[in-house]
Design a protein around this motif. Structure first.
Motif, mmCIF file in Angstrom:
data_model
loop_
_atom_site.group_PDB
_atom_site.id
_atom_site.type_symbol
_atom_site.label_atom_id
_atom_site.label_comp_id
_atom_site.label_asym_id
_atom_site.label_seq_id
_atom_site.Cartn_x
_atom_site.Cartn_y
_atom_site.Cartn_z
ATOM 1 N N ILE A 10 34.729 41.806 70.252
ATOM 2 C CA ILE A 10 34.540 43.041 71.036
ATOM 3 C C ILE A 10 35.445 43.014 72.261
ATOM 4 C CG2 ILE A 10 32.915 44.313 72.499
ATOM 5 C CD1 ILE A 10 32.104 44.699 69.728
ATOM 6 N N THR A 13 39.090 43.586 71.649
ATOM 7 C CA THR A 13 39.493 44.906 71.143
ATOM 8 C C THR A 13 39.207 46.029 72.131
ATOM 9 O OG1 THR A 13 37.354 45.102 70.015
ATOM 10 C CG2 THR A 13 39.206 44.295 68.707
ATOM 11 N N GLY A 16 41.929 48.120 73.213
ATOM 12 C CA GLY A 16 42.526 48.838 72.089
ATOM 13 C C GLY A 16 43.035 47.871 71.042
ATOM 14 N N LEU A 17 43.018 48.321 69.790
ATOM 15 C CA LEU A 17 43.618 47.512 68.727
ATOM 16 C C LEU A 17 45.133 47.541 68.904
ATOM 17 C CD1 LEU A 17 41.525 48.849 65.705
ATOM 18 C CD2 LEU A 17 41.419 46.538 66.649
ATOM 19 N N PRO A 18 45.795 46.425 68.596
ATOM 20 C CA PRO A 18 47.260 46.437 68.718
ATOM 21 C C PRO A 18 47.878 47.491 67.797
ATOM 22 C CG PRO A 18 46.424 44.202 68.300
ATOM 23 C CD PRO A 18 45.275 45.135 68.126
ATOM 24 N N LEU A 19 48.910 48.153 68.290
ATOM 25 C CA LEU A 19 49.604 49.154 67.475
ATOM 26 C C LEU A 19 50.745 48.470 66.730
ATOM 27 C CD1 LEU A 19 49.455 52.132 69.996
ATOM 28 C CD2 LEU A 19 48.213 51.901 67.833
ATOM 29 N N THR A 20 50.333 47.552 65.870
ATOM 30 C CA THR A 20 51.263 46.817 65.008
ATOM 31 C C THR A 20 50.675 46.882 63.602
ATOM 32 O OG1 THR A 20 50.070 44.788 65.574
ATOM 33 C CG2 THR A 20 52.068 45.231 66.815
ATOM 34 N N PRO A 21 51.503 46.701 62.564
ATOM 35 C CA PRO A 21 51.015 46.957 61.199
ATOM 36 C C PRO A 21 49.730 46.223 60.822
ATOM 37 C CG PRO A 21 53.392 46.777 61.182
ATOM 38 C CD PRO A 21 52.956 46.435 62.593
ATOM 39 N N PRO A 23 46.815 44.905 62.745
ATOM 40 C CA PRO A 23 46.119 44.689 64.019
ATOM 41 C C PRO A 23 44.993 43.651 63.936
ATOM 42 C CG PRO A 23 45.502 46.809 63.053
ATOM 43 C CD PRO A 23 46.645 46.277 62.242
ATOM 44 N N TYR A 24 44.270 43.614 62.802
ATOM 45 C CA TYR A 24 43.149 42.658 62.713
ATOM 46 C C TYR A 24 43.671 41.228 62.599
ATOM 47 C CZ TYR A 24 40.741 47.033 61.863
ATOM 48 O OH TYR A 24 40.280 48.320 61.972
ATOM 49 N N MET A 39 37.470 41.626 60.296
ATOM 50 C CA MET A 39 37.083 42.894 59.650
ATOM 51 C C MET A 39 35.620 42.888 59.221
ATOM 52 S SD MET A 39 40.446 44.019 57.454
ATOM 53 C CE MET A 39 40.809 42.442 56.733
ATOM 54 N N LEU A 42 33.402 43.153 62.338
ATOM 55 C CA LEU A 42 33.431 44.516 62.879
ATOM 56 C C LEU A 42 32.593 45.452 62.001
ATOM 57 C CD1 LEU A 42 37.176 44.857 63.990
ATOM 58 C CD2 LEU A 42 35.188 44.953 65.498
ATOM 59 N N ALA A 43 32.728 45.299 60.681
ATOM 60 C CA ALA A 43 31.948 46.143 59.765
ATOM 61 C C ALA A 43 30.452 45.896 59.950
ATOM 62 C CB ALA A 43 32.367 45.869 58.317
ATOM 63 N N LEU B 19 38.946 49.693 58.243
ATOM 64 C CA LEU B 19 38.791 48.243 58.427
ATOM 65 C C LEU B 19 39.458 47.574 57.234
ATOM 66 C CD1 LEU B 19 35.121 48.058 59.740
ATOM 67 C CD2 LEU B 19 37.140 47.144 60.896
ATOM 68 N N TYR B 24 46.968 51.310 59.517
ATOM 69 C CA TYR B 24 47.880 52.418 59.828
ATOM 70 C C TYR B 24 48.587 52.906 58.559
ATOM 71 C CZ TYR B 24 46.937 50.507 64.460
ATOM 72 O OH TYR B 24 46.318 50.045 65.583
ATOM 73 N N GLU B 35 53.868 54.680 57.551
ATOM 74 C CA GLU B 35 53.169 53.828 58.513
ATOM 75 C C GLU B 35 53.886 53.876 59.870
ATOM 76 O OE1 GLU B 35 53.469 49.556 57.849
ATOM 77 O OE2 GLU B 35 51.331 49.322 58.295
ATOM 78 N N LEU B 39 52.313 54.816 63.511
ATOM 79 C CA LEU B 39 52.386 53.894 64.657
ATOM 80 C C LEU B 39 53.121 54.530 65.830
ATOM 81 C CD1 LEU B 39 52.932 50.509 62.829
ATOM 82 C CD2 LEU B 39 51.056 51.062 64.387
ATOM 83 N N ARG B 53 42.531 54.539 74.075
ATOM 84 C CA ARG B 53 42.741 53.416 73.161
ATOM 85 C C ARG B 53 42.301 53.841 71.772
ATOM 86 N NH1 ARG B 53 37.674 52.425 75.459
ATOM 87 N NH2 ARG B 53 36.069 51.833 73.960
ATOM 88 N N ILE B 54 42.596 52.962 70.803
ATOM 89 C CA ILE B 54 41.973 53.055 69.478
ATOM 90 C C ILE B 54 41.193 51.776 69.313
ATOM 91 C CG2 ILE B 54 42.483 52.666 67.047
ATOM 92 C CD1 ILE B 54 43.917 55.007 66.859
#
Lengths: 163, 152
Positions: A10, A13, A16-21, A23-24, A39, A42-43, B19, B24, B35, B39, B53-54
């Motif tokens: 928590i 994150t 914010g989640l990273p804005l990369t392909p 993120p998890y 994942m 989080l679920a 999830l 993305y 994608e 992004l 944020r997301i």
């Protein structure tokens, strides 16, 4: 109940989640976990209600919703649960809480935040809440914010913000 | 200024963000873009502060103990008092509002004891009484907020 690993996820994150392909995967590497762990946890937290939703958190003000009113209502205690749920379901209400009265100076026990692009839009929303409450509306007020003195997306101490 | 993709991301992804290993990419497939498009659009929304944020949104009081607090402060002292309050890391919102109670802030503490100590400290530092308004019930089912993004 959340364990230490859940809390770390928590916390990692909340900015914010990273804005990369992946993120998890990025979060997992940071915490020494696998992306499946992240994942699945989080679920599970979403299913248990510890996470309310996962998604974009829009900035209402920046998107044109410049009129943000904190509406406060004095509602009889016997009906506050039922009426509070109805108010909370209105699509223009972003938060709706039961809070204690402080008599005599603060008689209000139901708080609902409303957001509109114009004063007229907000006035209409307030009227809609008043209509819904009907005779159970024993008094109300609307407090508009005149200045944001502090708003942090992420707290500097090690606990995450709620929304 | 906002493209169709921006608007779709703003309105359709306030909940149920995937999830999955490549979220993305999944969004891109659902929207018929790449994608990289998703992004870069999200990065633009983020950089321009259209989204804060997301990520996961936590309901109040699931982690820590929070409370809304109101104070009635004479206008000429408001900024000084507000600055003292905002200096506490536990304070995450602090607003001036048009009312006799003109200062409204939210604190999140680790537990009830921490909250009490914090409120005592704030009252002593500011010499104004704090009206404590903890949440007794949350009536809001947060499914995101339907944004009207036309005419922008």
């Amino acid at each position: 109940m959340l364990d230490e690993t859940d809390r770390k996820i928590i916390q990692a994150t909340q900015a914010g989640l990273p804005l990369t392909p992946q993120p998890y995967q990025a979060i997992a590497e940071q915490l020494g976990l696998t992306s499946d762990d992240v994942m699945l946890r989080l679920a599970a937290m979403k299913n248990s209600g510890s996470i309310r939703r996962i998604g974009a958190v829009p900035n209402h003000y920046k998107l044109g919703y410049r009129f943000n009113g904190m509406t406060v209502w004095n509602v009889p205690d016997e009906v506050i649960d039922e009426l509070g749920q109805q108010v909370g379901r209105l699509d223009f209400v972003s938060h709706c809480y039961h809070r204690p009265r402080h008599l005599p100076e603060w008689p209000y026990n139901l708080f609902a935040m409303v957001h509109g692009k114009t004063q007229q839009a907000v006035d209409k929303q307030i009227q809609q809440i008043a209509d819904l409450l009907g005779d159970s509306n024993l008094g109300c007020d609307v407090l508009y914010s005149t200045k944001i003195l502090k708003k942090t997306g992420f707290r500097t101490s090690n606990r995450p913000v709620t929304d | 200024m906002l493209t169709t993709l921006h608007k779709q991301l703003l309105n359709d992804y306030q909940q149920n963000f995937p999830l999955s290993p490549r979220p993305y990419q999944d969004i891109a497939e659902a929207l018929g873009v790449t994608e990289a498009d998703v992004l870069s659009a999200l990065t633009e929304l983020n950089d321009n502060n259209f989204i804060s944020r997301i990520g996961p949104v936590i309901p109040p009081n699931h982690i820590g103990v929070s409370a809304l607090i109101a104070m009635a402060v004479p206008e000429q002292h408001l900024q000084t008092v507000a600055d003292k309050i905002s200096a506490h890391p536990e304070v995450n919102h602090n607003y001036e509002r048009e009312h006799r109670f003109n200062l409204w802030f939210v604190v999140i503490a680790a537990d009830a004891e921490h909250l009490d100590a914090l409120i005592d400290a704030i009252e002593q530092e500011t010499s104004y009484p704090a009206m404590l308004l903890p949440m007794l019930d949350d009536f809001f089912i947060d499914l995101g907020f339907k944004l009207d993004l036309n005419n922008d």
